[in-house]
Motif scaffolding. Structure first.
Motif, PDB file in Angstrom:
ATOM      1  N   ALA A 123      35.362  41.493  25.794  1.00  0.00           N
ATOM      2  CA  ALA A 123      35.266  40.496  26.860  1.00  0.00           C
ATOM      3  C   ALA A 123      36.138  39.275  26.558  1.00  0.00           C
ATOM      4  CB  ALA A 123      33.811  40.078  27.046  1.00  0.00           C
ATOM      5  N   VAL A 124      36.076  38.788  25.328  1.00  0.00           N
ATOM      6  CA  VAL A 124      36.891  37.626  24.955  1.00  0.00           C
ATOM      7  C   VAL A 124      38.374  37.971  25.042  1.00  0.00           C
ATOM      8  CG1 VAL A 124      37.497  36.084  23.050  1.00  0.00           C
ATOM      9  CG2 VAL A 124      35.100  36.574  23.536  1.00  0.00           C
ATOM     10  N   ASP A 125      38.729  39.177  24.593  1.00  0.00           N
ATOM     11  CA  ASP A 125      40.126  39.604  24.684  1.00  0.00           C
ATOM     12  C   ASP A 125      40.569  39.696  26.137  1.00  0.00           C
ATOM     13  OD1 ASP A 125      42.594  41.101  23.437  1.00  0.00           O
ATOM     14  OD2 ASP A 125      41.870  42.394  25.052  1.00  0.00           O
ATOM     15  N   ALA A 126      39.710  40.218  27.008  1.00  0.00           N
ATOM     16  CA  ALA A 126      40.054  40.328  28.428  1.00  0.00           C
ATOM     17  C   ALA A 126      40.240  38.947  29.054  1.00  0.00           C
ATOM     18  CB  ALA A 126      38.965  41.097  29.172  1.00  0.00           C
ATOM     19  N   ALA A 127      39.382  37.996  28.681  1.00  0.00           N
ATOM     20  CA  ALA A 127      39.517  36.635  29.209  1.00  0.00           C
ATOM     21  C   ALA A 127      40.824  35.996  28.753  1.00  0.00           C
ATOM     22  CB  ALA A 127      38.326  35.786  28.774  1.00  0.00           C
ATOM     23  N   GLY A 128      41.169  36.208  27.492  1.00  0.00           N
ATOM     24  CA  GLY A 128      42.424  35.657  26.987  1.00  0.00           C
ATOM     25  C   GLY A 128      43.636  36.275  27.665  1.00  0.00           C
ATOM     26  N   ALA A 129      43.614  37.602  27.832  1.00  0.00           N
ATOM     27  CA  ALA A 129      44.730  38.277  28.497  1.00  0.00           C
ATOM     28  C   ALA A 129      44.846  37.863  29.950  1.00  0.00           C
ATOM     29  CB  ALA A 129      44.553  39.793  28.390  1.00  0.00           C
ATOM     30  N   GLN A 130      43.698  37.688  30.614  1.00  0.00           N
ATOM     31  CA  GLN A 130      43.700  37.274  32.020  1.00  0.00           C
ATOM     32  C   GLN A 130      44.253  35.873  32.170  1.00  0.00           C
ATOM     33  OE1 GLN A 130      42.867  39.368  34.335  1.00  0.00           O
ATOM     34  NE2 GLN A 130      42.370  38.239  36.185  1.00  0.00           N
ATOM     35  N   ALA A 186      34.080  43.002  30.176  1.00  0.00           N
ATOM     36  CA  ALA A 186      35.541  42.858  30.161  1.00  0.00           C
ATOM     37  C   ALA A 186      36.143  43.245  31.506  1.00  0.00           C
ATOM     38  CB  ALA A 186      36.128  43.714  29.043  1.00  0.00           C
ATOM     39  N   ALA A 187      35.637  44.314  32.108  1.00  0.00           N
ATOM     40  CA  ALA A 187      36.159  44.742  33.413  1.00  0.00           C
ATOM     41  C   ALA A 187      35.859  43.705  34.482  1.00  0.00           C
ATOM     42  CB  ALA A 187      35.562  46.090  33.792  1.00  0.00           C
ATOM     43  N   ALA A 188      34.682  43.086  34.423  1.00  0.00           N
ATOM     44  CA  ALA A 188      34.331  42.044  35.392  1.00  0.00           C
ATOM     45  C   ALA A 188      35.261  40.842  35.245  1.00  0.00           C
ATOM     46  CB  ALA A 188      32.881  41.626  35.202  1.00  0.00           C
ATOM     47  N   ILE A 189      35.595  40.491  34.008  1.00  0.00           N
ATOM     48  CA  ILE A 189      36.513  39.380  33.767  1.00  0.00           C
ATOM     49  C   ILE A 189      37.897  39.692  34.337  1.00  0.00           C
ATOM     50  CG2 ILE A 189      37.753  38.153  31.931  1.00  0.00           C
ATOM     51  CD1 ILE A 189      35.208  38.269  30.279  1.00  0.00           C
ATOM     52  N   ALA A 190      38.262  40.976  34.315  1.00  0.00           N
ATOM     53  CA  ALA A 190      39.566  41.404  34.848  1.00  0.00           C
ATOM     54  C   ALA A 190      39.527  41.624  36.356  1.00  0.00           C
ATOM     55  CB  ALA A 190      40.011  42.675  34.144  1.00  0.00           C
ATOM     56  N   ASP A 191      38.521  41.038  37.036  1.00  0.00           N
ATOM     57  CA  ASP A 191      38.387  41.147  38.496  1.00  0.00           C
ATOM     58  C   ASP A 191      38.186  42.593  38.940  1.00  0.00           C
ATOM     59  OD1 ASP A 191      38.741  38.389  38.754  1.00  0.00           O
ATOM     60  OD2 ASP A 191      40.922  38.597  38.869  1.00  0.00           O
ATOM     61  N   LYS A 192      37.450  43.350  38.138  1.00  0.00           N
ATOM     62  CA  LYS A 192      37.147  44.741  38.472  1.00  0.00           C
ATOM     63  C   LYS A 192      35.642  44.942  38.597  1.00  0.00           C
ATOM     64  CE  LYS A 192      41.228  46.971  38.190  1.00  0.00           C
ATOM     65  NZ  LYS A 192      41.726  47.981  39.148  1.00  0.00           N
ATOM     66  N   SER A 193      34.941  43.922  39.066  1.00  0.00           N
ATOM     67  CA  SER A 193      33.480  43.996  39.159  1.00  0.00           C
ATOM     68  C   SER A 193      33.036  45.105  40.102  1.00  0.00           C
ATOM     69  CB  SER A 193      32.912  42.656  39.622  1.00  0.00           C
ATOM     70  OG  SER A 193      33.197  41.632  38.696  1.00  0.00           O
ATOM     71  N   THR A 194      33.672  45.186  41.267  1.00  0.00           N
ATOM     72  CA  THR A 194      33.284  46.201  42.249  1.00  0.00           C
ATOM     73  C   THR A 194      33.494  47.601  41.703  1.00  0.00           C
ATOM     74  OG1 THR A 194      33.895  44.703  44.054  1.00  0.00           O
ATOM     75  CG2 THR A 194      33.679  47.039  44.588  1.00  0.00           C
ATOM     76  N   GLU A 195      34.646  47.832  41.097  1.00  0.00           N
ATOM     77  CA  GLU A 195      34.939  49.153  40.546  1.00  0.00           C
ATOM     78  C   GLU A 195      34.024  49.490  39.375  1.00  0.00           C
ATOM     79  OE1 GLU A 195      37.014  46.789  41.138  1.00  0.00           O
ATOM     80  OE2 GLU A 195      38.690  47.490  42.399  1.00  0.00           O
ATOM     81  N   MET A 196      33.718  48.472  38.543  1.00  0.00           N
ATOM     82  CA  MET A 196      32.842  48.708  37.401  1.00  0.00           C
ATOM     83  C   MET A 196      31.432  49.023  37.849  1.00  0.00           C
ATOM     84  SD  MET A 196      33.110  48.812  34.086  1.00  0.00           S
ATOM     85  CE  MET A 196      31.834  49.976  33.619  1.00  0.00           C
ATOM     86  N   ASN A 197      30.938  48.306  38.840  1.00  0.00           N
ATOM     87  CA  ASN A 197      29.601  48.591  39.366  1.00  0.00           C
ATOM     88  C   ASN A 197      29.531  49.987  39.972  1.00  0.00           C
ATOM     89  OD1 ASN A 197      28.562  46.087  38.627  1.00  0.00           O
ATOM     90  ND2 ASN A 197      29.134  45.135  40.566  1.00  0.00           N
ATOM     91  N   ALA A 198      30.607  50.401  40.633  1.00  0.00           N
ATOM     92  CA  ALA A 198      30.645  51.746  41.200  1.00  0.00           C
ATOM     93  C   ALA A 198      30.571  52.801  40.101  1.00  0.00           C
ATOM     94  CB  ALA A 198      31.915  51.936  42.029  1.00  0.00           C
ATOM     95  N   LEU A 199      31.262  52.554  38.984  1.00  0.00           N
ATOM     96  CA  LEU A 199      31.213  53.502  37.875  1.00  0.00           C
ATOM     97  C   LEU A 199      29.821  53.552  37.252  1.00  0.00           C
ATOM     98  CD1 LEU A 199      32.526  55.457  35.907  1.00  0.00           C
ATOM     99  CD2 LEU A 199      33.355  53.502  34.582  1.00  0.00           C
TER     100      LEU A 199
END
Length: 306
Positions: A123-130, A186-199
């Motif tokens: 999650a921290v890595d995703a926030a930094g990359a974002q 991490a996926a939610a931080i990358a603006d993939k909340s909808t896709e992650m919830n679907a998975l």
């Protein structure tokens, strides 16, 4: 000549404006992401997350607890400074850190709090990359082939079609659930909340179908469609990931170099203006036709530009 010099200066100024505008348009629009990427507190958060992960892999409870306390304090400082709401992704990381600390305080095995350390790291890595505009380099994306392999193993177990087929698939489903849970924040931080919830929902649905298969209450036609929702959700979650040229474990760079763009554009403008001025100073004469000069000799006459 003077007109040409003025035109060159105007073109230089226009080039500067265009390049600065392009840099501004490419800048991350997320206020929080931009601010945390440049703060010393966020840099400490990243170091603490690395320390937690290293301690978890080594099974060092004391080091993990100390790094977890530091991370909680640093995240709290960021949350108070940014005045973020309860639904922010930093809040999710903060809650995960608190949960890990509670497990360590209860002297639970490292096996039980190691997944939390992994979620924090991703999650921290995703926030930094974002925050620096390199979301495609986030480490959580490396779970795509892992999840695909989990799905392939479940399919292989189902295709055996014996009494233990669904039981074996259910056991392998547990591994898939662990992997999807690890990348959720991490996926939610990358603006993939909808896709992650679907998975996550599709994995839950598949779990119910496999349980029904173990009880013998699922039709053979339906058993072949157990994995379809999970496969579709996985493809949506990692869409665009196949086009990455750099490995996901590559170190995070500086993102779009806005200050460099501004500096280079200013340098180009200055050079163009300087070259035009030097040319004007060293060649302050123009060639005139004799008819324009009002004289029969010489054939061409030089006059100094005023």
């Amino acid at each position: 000549m003077r007109k040409r010099w003025l035109v060159a200066c105007m073109l230089s100024l226009m080039l500067t404006v265009v390049l600065i505008g392009a840099a501004a348009a490419a800048a991350p629009s997320e206020r929080t992401a931009t601010s945390i990427s440049t703060s010393s507190t966020w840099q400490r958060v990243q170091r603490s997350a690395d320390a937690i992960y290293e301690a978890s892999t080594a099974g060092n409870r004391q080091a993990a607890y100390y790094a977890g306390q530091q991370l909680s304090s640093q995240l709290k400082e960021l949350l108070e400074a940014e005045r973020l709401n309860e639904s922010s992704q930093l809040q999710a990381i903060y809650r995960e850190a608190k949960l890990m600390l509670a497990n360590i305080e209860q002297k639970k095995s490292a096996v039980l709090w190691r997944p939390q350390a992994t979620r924090i790291k991703l999650a921290v890595d995703a926030a930094g990359a974002q925050s620096v505009g390199l979301a495609s380099n986030a480490m959580w994306l490396q779970y795509e082939p892992i999840i695909e392999e989990d799905i392939a193993r479940i399919r292989q177990a189902i295709n055996i079609r014996n009494a233990q087929a669904y039981a074996s698939a259910s056991a392998m489903l547990h591994t898939l659930q662990e992997h999807t849970d690890r990348i959720a924040i991490a996926a939610a931080i990358a603006d993939k909340s909808t896709e992650m919830n679907a998975l996550l929902n599709s994995v839950t649905y598949m779990s119910r179908l496999l349980n029904a298969g173990e009880r013998g209450t699922i039709a053979s036609q339906l058993s072949q469609q157990v994995l379809a929702p999970v496969e579709a959700a996985t493809a949506a979650l990692f869409s665009g990931n196949a086009e990455r040229e750099e490995p996901v474990i590559a170190p995070i760079g500086g993102g779009v170099p806005h200050r460099w763009i501004f500096g280079i554009s200013s340098l180009i403008s200055s050079l163009l203006a300087y070259v035009s001025w030097r040319k004007y100073k060293h060649t302050p004469y123009a060639i005139m036709n004799k008819s324009e000069a009002g004289s029969q000799t010489p054939l061409y006459l030089k006059r100094k530009i005023k």
